[in-house]
Design a protein around this motif. Structure first.
Motif, PDB file in Angstrom:
ATOM      1  N   SER B 154       1.015  -1.457  -0.191  1.00  0.00           N
ATOM      2  CA  SER B 154       0.069  -0.069   0.219  1.00  0.00           C
ATOM      3  C   SER B 154       1.259   1.457   0.239  1.00  0.00           C
ATOM      4  O   SER B 154       0.737   2.262  -0.181  1.00  0.00           O
ATOM      5  CB  SER B 154      -0.558  -0.355   1.376  1.00  0.00           C
ATOM      6  N   ALA B 158       1.224   5.192  -2.413  1.00  0.00           N
ATOM      7  CA  ALA B 158       0.094   6.000  -1.013  1.00  0.00           C
ATOM      8  C   ALA B 158       0.213   6.946  -2.063  1.00  0.00           C
ATOM      9  O   ALA B 158      -0.526   8.398  -1.635  1.00  0.00           O
ATOM     10  CB  ALA B 158       0.884   5.678   0.377  1.00  0.00           C
ATOM     11  N   HIS B 194      -5.790   1.686  -3.562  1.00  0.00           N
ATOM     12  CA  HIS B 194      -5.931   2.952  -3.217  1.00  0.00           C
ATOM     13  C   HIS B 194      -6.989   4.029  -3.773  1.00  0.00           C
ATOM     14  O   HIS B 194      -7.710   4.162  -3.832  1.00  0.00           O
ATOM     15  CB  HIS B 194      -4.160   3.944  -3.120  1.00  0.00           C
ATOM     16  N   ASN B 198     -10.124   5.694  -2.923  1.00  0.00           N
ATOM     17  CA  ASN B 198     -10.452   7.055  -3.141  1.00  0.00           C
ATOM     18  C   ASN B 198     -11.999   7.047  -4.275  1.00  0.00           C
ATOM     19  O   ASN B 198     -11.885   8.143  -4.523  1.00  0.00           O
ATOM     20  CB  ASN B 198      -9.227   7.898  -3.912  1.00  0.00           C
TER      21      ASN B 198
END
Lengths: 290, 418
Positions: B154, B158, B194, B198
């Motif tokens: 991750s 990021a 991600h 998002n």
């Protein structure tokens, strides 16, 4: 509904790649297809050519294609010398199959390590006006970085075709690939002819190196990624056939481009080599093989 | 009788010599550090730069009297960037060369290949630039100079997504593409996570095989979908191919890049120069005012003085600082435990905060850093193709994480004319 922009551009990209693959493979068609020499080191000579062109380009500002013309004569002589060694060490004693293969493996590593020692490990690239230019016609784009190698690659194969079909020496090369004994009957020297042919195959490698370094940056071991491709194209084309090499290269290039665009890039090598296998099942002698 | 006494005395003298000679000889024997490093093949650009760094550290420490009073020497073999060679190399280092310490070579794939041998020998293993290499093994004597933190998959992307989330109006769509290799797959998996968090719709999600020659078809396929964001996880030759194709096809996006490996090296910086403007990339160190750690400038001066002759990366911004820090940590650990006991070394590595030329480093449970520190940079103000400009600050502007931020984000990315 297929997107026409993607389709046309994929076909063009495949064509460009095909022309480049033809240049990379024609040396194997000569060495392996015509002379029965498993020159596994051919991609290493392509890298050698690429680095020679890099050296001339970065130190003297010479265009990589012009640099390849400068490199052709010494490459031809190196090829002749290499064949002489191969002939006297292996072919004359009938040991060309396994020992000869090991010999060329050794040459591959020697060339690669030599390039590493001289040029280091960084990726190298060349500069030329056309490398960063793209010609656009509506939604069709023609990056000169790919167009130029295709044109030069096909022109080189055409020149070799003309040489082998219209000149005495060229026809002698075709003759030695068919029947060395018969060539001897008519007064030809098979060993001498093969020596010249092998020199020619190495000379094509340095030109292919120029085309490669125009397309992408290179490092000494990059040639290994082309070993499978060049032999596959030679076999698919029909071993001795230059026309077959060109057609096979274009088929592989277009297949890769279309698969990348519409099926996903991961599938491209599988589809291309799957096509090779299918073609050989249907026609084991290759496209234009006899 | 006299003769017999003399014989006894001589025998005793010989015995004393033998008893004391062995430890004396052992004290003089150098400390051997074993490594399988990429000195040829696609990873050699990083491997050779690391080897030069190790040699610089070796000369420094030997000039100071060595480690534990003994000279240090490296025993290394070329893994040819081929993971198949790595287990054999480390078996040889440990079983035949009998090295005292082992460290890893460059990059995820060779490190993962070494792990079974390392685990079987119960060695403490200080690796570098290996992304999430211990995820499956969960080996407690593995430590890495990869500032990804406890969740590497991750953490790698990021920063890119933090920047994406800060753009207004909010981006809606993303294309994800990467190499079909360990690193690429891990980076893409993190990017997908991600993207989902998002609320970015993934409109393109493909990987390409490592031997791909041309990327025009891939980039064109992305362009027709017109994504707001493009995340790319590629190795050096692919990064070059991608960027060329991006310029030829004319791909634009609000944010483009993220996982380009290769842009950190001088060769590609020089090749692309101004064409890197507004490209986003991960990095581990940038010569920005916010990353002025003690000793890093002095080290880079030493490294650059030898880089050209060694045929390695002339800037030394990517691998060398962390490779040097790796040896600083090894040195501090060996000194602290007074030897090479792997259990004690591992315990020390777990509990200590180390001071290095790339700042303070503390390892977490399975050897990843306790806190992530991957920086996300945007190339800005690049003029022409002169590579020396990258030594200055202001060219690789750090945008994430906030503690190292040195500039502001510029959107969108569009292919730049010189």
């Amino acid at each position: 509904m297929v997107n026409p922009e993607l389709l046309f551009n994929a076909l063009l990209t495949g064509l460009f790649l095909g022309g480049f693959y033809a240049a990379v493979s024609v040396g194997i068609t000569i060495a392996f297809g015509m002379l029965d020499i498993v020159n596994i080191a051919h991609p290493a000579f392509i890298m050698l050519g690429a680095f020679v062109e890099f050296y001339l380009n970065s130190n003297f500002g010479i265009d990589p294609l012009l640099a390849s013309l400068i490199a052709i004569p010494p490459a031809f002589l190196v090829g002749r010398l290499l064949y002489k060694i191969y002939y006297y060490a292996f072919e004359r004693h009938g040991e060309e199959s396994l020992q000869g293969l090991a010999f060329f493996f050794g040459i591959l590593f020697i060339v690669e390590v030599g390039l590493l020692l001289v040029f280091g490990v960084d990726y190298r690239f060349v500069e030329a006006d056309y490398i960063r230019k793209t010609i656009e016609f509506g939604y069709i784009s023609l990056p000169l970085r790919l167009v130029v190698p295709m044109i030069v690659g096909l022109a080189m194969v055409a020149a070799i075709y003309f040489f082998t079909s219209r000149t005495f020496l060229g026809r002698a090369i075709l003759a030695v690939s068919q029947d060395p004994g018969a060539l001897r009957f008519v007064g030809g020297n098979p060993m001498r002819v093969k020596e010249i042919a092998f020199g020619l195959s190495i000379a094509t490698a340095v030109v292919a190196g120029a085309l490669l370094i125009i397309i992408q940056p290179v490092e000494p071991s990059l040639g290994r990624e082309y070993i499978g491709r060049v032999f596959a194209i030679c076999v698919l084309g029909g071993m001795t056939s230059l026309g077959g090499t060109v057609l096979a290269s274009i088929i592989v290039g277009i297949t890769e481009a279309l698969t990348t665009t519409f099926g996903g890039p991961s599938w491209a090598p599988a589809v291309a080599f799957g096509l090779l296998i299918f073609a050989l099942v249907v026609r084991p002698q290759g496209i234009f093989g006899r | 009788m006299k003769m017999f006494s003399r014989l006894i005395i001589r025998a005793l003298a010989l015995l004393v010599c033998v008893l004391f000679a062995e430890p004396l000889l052992a004290q003089q024997a150098p400390i051997k550090i074993g490594v399988g490093e990429a000195l040829s093949g696609g990873l050699a650009g990083g491997g050779k730069a690391a080897l030069l760094t190790y040699q610089i550290w070796q000369e420094e420490i030997n000039a100071r009297g060595g480690l534990l009073g003994r000279k240090v020497e490296f025993v290394y073999y070329d893994d040819q960037s081929n993971p198949a060679t790595v287990p054999g190399i480390y078996s040889k280092l440990l079983d035949i060369d009998k090295v005292d310490l082992v460290i890893s070579g460059y990059a995820t794939v060779p490190v993962v290949a070494a792990m079974p041998v390392i685990i079987a020998h119960k060695k403490t293993f200080l690796a570098y630039y290996a992304l999430d290499a211990n995820a499956q093994f969960k080996y407690d004597r593995y430590f890495t100079m990869q500032p990804s933190g406890p969740n590497p998959q991750s953490a790698f992307s990021a920063g890119y997504f933090n920047l994406a989330a800060s753009i207004t109006p909010k981006p809606q769509t993303i294309a994800i593409v990467g190499a079909d290799a360990e690193f690429g797959q891990i980076a893409m998996a993190g990017a997908r996570e991600h993207a989902k968090e998002n609320g970015f719709k993934i409109v393109y999600d493909q990987s390409y095989p490592p031997a791909t020659v041309d990327f025009t078809s891939i980039v064109r396929s992305i362009k027709v979908l017109n994504p707001d964001l493009v995340y790319i996880a590629s190795y050096p030759p692919d990064s070059a191919g991608m960027l060329r194709a991006i310029y030829e096809v004319g791909l634009t996006a609000k944010l483009l890049g993220g996982g380009f490996v290769g842009l950190q090296f001088a060769a590609l910086k020089q090749q692309f120069g101004y064409q890197l403007n507004n490209v986003i990339c991960f990095d581990y160190y940038a010569p920005e005012p916010t990353m002025k750690f003690a000793g890093v400038d002095e080290f880079l001066v030493k490294y650059r003085a030898r880089a050209v002759a060694a045929g390695v990366d002339v800037l030394g911004l990517y691998i060398p600082p962390y490779a040097y820090a790796q040896m600083q940590i090894l040195e501090q650990t060996v000194k602290a435990v007074g030897g090479f006991d792997d259990a004690k070394m591992a315990e020390h590595l777990h509990k200590t905060t180390f001071k290095t030329i790339v700042g303070d480093i503390k390892f977490g449970r399975y050897g990843e850093w306790e806190s992530p520190r991957i920086i996300t940079v945007q190339y800005q103000n690049i003029k022409g193709n002169d590579v020396q400009q990258f030594i200055e600050s202001g060219k690789q502007v750090i945008l994430d994480p906030p503690q190292f931020k040195s500039g502001t984000l510029r959107v969108p990315f569009t292919p730049t004319k010189q």
